[in-house]
Design an enzyme around this catalytic site. Structure first.
Site, PDB file in Angstrom:
ATOM      1  N   GLN A 119       1.984 -10.858  10.937  1.00  0.00           N
ATOM      2  CA  GLN A 119       2.317  -9.683  10.139  1.00  0.00           C
ATOM      3  C   GLN A 119       1.465  -8.465  10.462  1.00  0.00           C
ATOM      4  OE1 GLN A 119       0.928  -8.308   6.459  1.00  0.00           O
ATOM      5  NE2 GLN A 119       2.623  -9.233   5.333  1.00  0.00           N
ATOM      6  N   GLN A 173       0.829  -1.198   0.000  1.00  0.00           N
ATOM      7  CA  GLN A 173       0.000   0.000   0.000  1.00  0.00           C
ATOM      8  C   GLN A 173       0.871   1.259   0.000  1.00  0.00           C
ATOM      9  OE1 GLN A 173      -3.139  -0.520   2.764  1.00  0.00           O
ATOM     10  NE2 GLN A 173      -4.025   1.501   2.478  1.00  0.00           N
ATOM     11  N   ARG A 223      -8.591  -9.033   4.659  1.00  0.00           N
ATOM     12  CA  ARG A 223      -7.551  -8.238   5.338  1.00  0.00           C
ATOM     13  C   ARG A 223      -7.829  -6.749   5.131  1.00  0.00           C
ATOM     14  NH1 ARG A 223      -2.315  -5.954   3.952  1.00  0.00           N
ATOM     15  NH2 ARG A 223      -0.693  -6.424   5.503  1.00  0.00           N
ATOM     16  N   HIS A 227       0.461  -2.529  11.626  1.00  0.00           N
ATOM     17  CA  HIS A 227       1.706  -3.159  12.070  1.00  0.00           C
ATOM     18  C   HIS A 227       2.079  -2.734  13.493  1.00  0.00           C
ATOM     19  CE1 HIS A 227       2.301  -4.957   8.181  1.00  0.00           C
ATOM     20  NE2 HIS A 227       2.118  -3.792   7.609  1.00  0.00           N
ATOM     21  N   SER A 287       4.586  -5.794   3.269  1.00  0.00           N
ATOM     22  CA  SER A 287       3.237  -5.793   3.850  1.00  0.00           C
ATOM     23  C   SER A 287       2.260  -6.525   2.931  1.00  0.00           C
ATOM     24  CB  SER A 287       2.796  -4.356   4.148  1.00  0.00           C
ATOM     25  OG  SER A 287       1.632  -4.339   4.950  1.00  0.00           O
ATOM     26  N   LEU A 288       1.317  -5.824   2.300  1.00  0.00           N
ATOM     27  CA  LEU A 288       0.393  -6.470   1.356  1.00  0.00           C
ATOM     28  C   LEU A 288       1.143  -7.261   0.290  1.00  0.00           C
ATOM     29  CD1 LEU A 288      -0.948  -5.857  -1.739  1.00  0.00           C
ATOM     30  CD2 LEU A 288      -2.316  -7.002   0.006  1.00  0.00           C
TER      31      LEU A 288
END
Length: 296
Positions: free
Chosen positions: A237, A11, A113, A188, A88-89
């Site tokens: 994560q 993102q 998610r 996070h 991340s993603l």
């Protein structure tokens, strides 16, 4: 022999118009239609016409997954990577490439998610560029409800926590730039625990296969092909830090000499260049980049 890592942005890398040129790929139309059935909305429409929606977590994450995976499917006809990682993603595309789950299962995970993260509220994130690491670490250690969310490079990190805690750290640390991020929650960080708990139930219902390519995960840069380890890392994560600087450092340690960033922008290659300047770096952001790459 040159060993290659493929890396996938998350993102923040999205851009209006991304993925539209992929419609000329033979499999793209069917994949976009399948995505619309799963998501209940059109990735093409969001990417082409709706910039405000594209910047919202709910839409950003599925759009990036679809666009990056389409580029991957085309690229795999030319070569296969020796290692994969995503920011991340982006880790979901890495796991798809490694054969841990099939494409539609991955998109359904990303959809849920995105819904959970979009619904998160009350948190804040801020990026630091050009700062004293020791001073930042000390400020975080002395401030409750804030953590290092993204350790991207020696010169760029993101912190996450309550608005009060994040603002307190910003006031304590001298930095070239300290930029509050336009996100709905404290991604996070432990503040994502309720969402992470709900998402763990979703993950537990999805069968993970052993990876056919080693995956360096956000919460543990040590490459693994073990399906249970990879699933556990994915569970961690949402509340754990993205250790991208360590992933970058691990690339030459794993004899990687070439890195291909697949997806919009060039954030990850920029970060890797600062950490490991001797690696060969390539960006495949769109069809033009893809055509240049495969013609070499």
């Amino acid at each position: 022999m040159t060993k290659t890592a493929w890396v996938f942005p998350g993102q923040g890398s999205q851009a209006l118009g991304m993925g539209i040129d992929l419609l000329e790929l033979p499999q793209a139309k069917a994949k976009f239609e399948q995505a619309a059935e799963i998501l209940g909305w059109s990735v093409i429409d969001i990417c082409q016409n709706q910039e405000e929606k594209l910047s919202r977590t709910l839409y950003t994450q599925p759009c990036l997954y679809v666009v990056e995976s389409l580029l991957v499917d085309a690229l795999r006809q030319k070569e296969q990577p020796d290692l994969v990682a995503g920011h991340s993603l982006g880790e979901y595309i890495a796991l798809y490439v490694a054969g841990v789950f099939e494409w539609s299962a991955g998109l359904r995970l990303v959809k849920r998610r995105a819904e959970l993260m979009d619904a998160a509220a009350g948190g804040m994130m801020a990026a630091f560029i050009g700062f004293d690491r020791q001073q930042l670490d000390q400020a975080i250690a002395q401030t409750n409800d804030v953590v290092l969310a993204n350790d991207n490079s020696a010169a760029q990190v993101v912190i996450s926590g309550t608005p009060e805690a994040v603002k307190s750290v910003i006031s304590q640390v001298k930095a070239k730039r300290a930029i509050p991020l336009n996100v709905s929650g404290a991604f996070h960080s432990p503040l994502m625990s309720p969402a992470a708990t709900e998402f763990e139930e979703v993950l537990s219902s999805v069968a993970f296969l052993p990876a056919n390519i080693p995956v360096a995960s956000n919460v543990d840069p040590t490459p693994s092909i073990d399906s249970e380890i990879l699933k556990q890392r994915l569970i961690q994560q949402m509340t754990g830090s993205v250790r991208w600087r360590e992933i970058s450092l691990a690339l030459p340690e794993n004899n990687i000499s070439r890195v291909v960033e697949i997806g919009p922008g060039n954030v990850l290659t920029g970060l890797i260049k600062r950490t490991c300047p001797d690696l060969s770096l390539i960006n495949i952001r769109n069809m033009d980049d893809f055509k240049k790459f495969v013609s070499v």
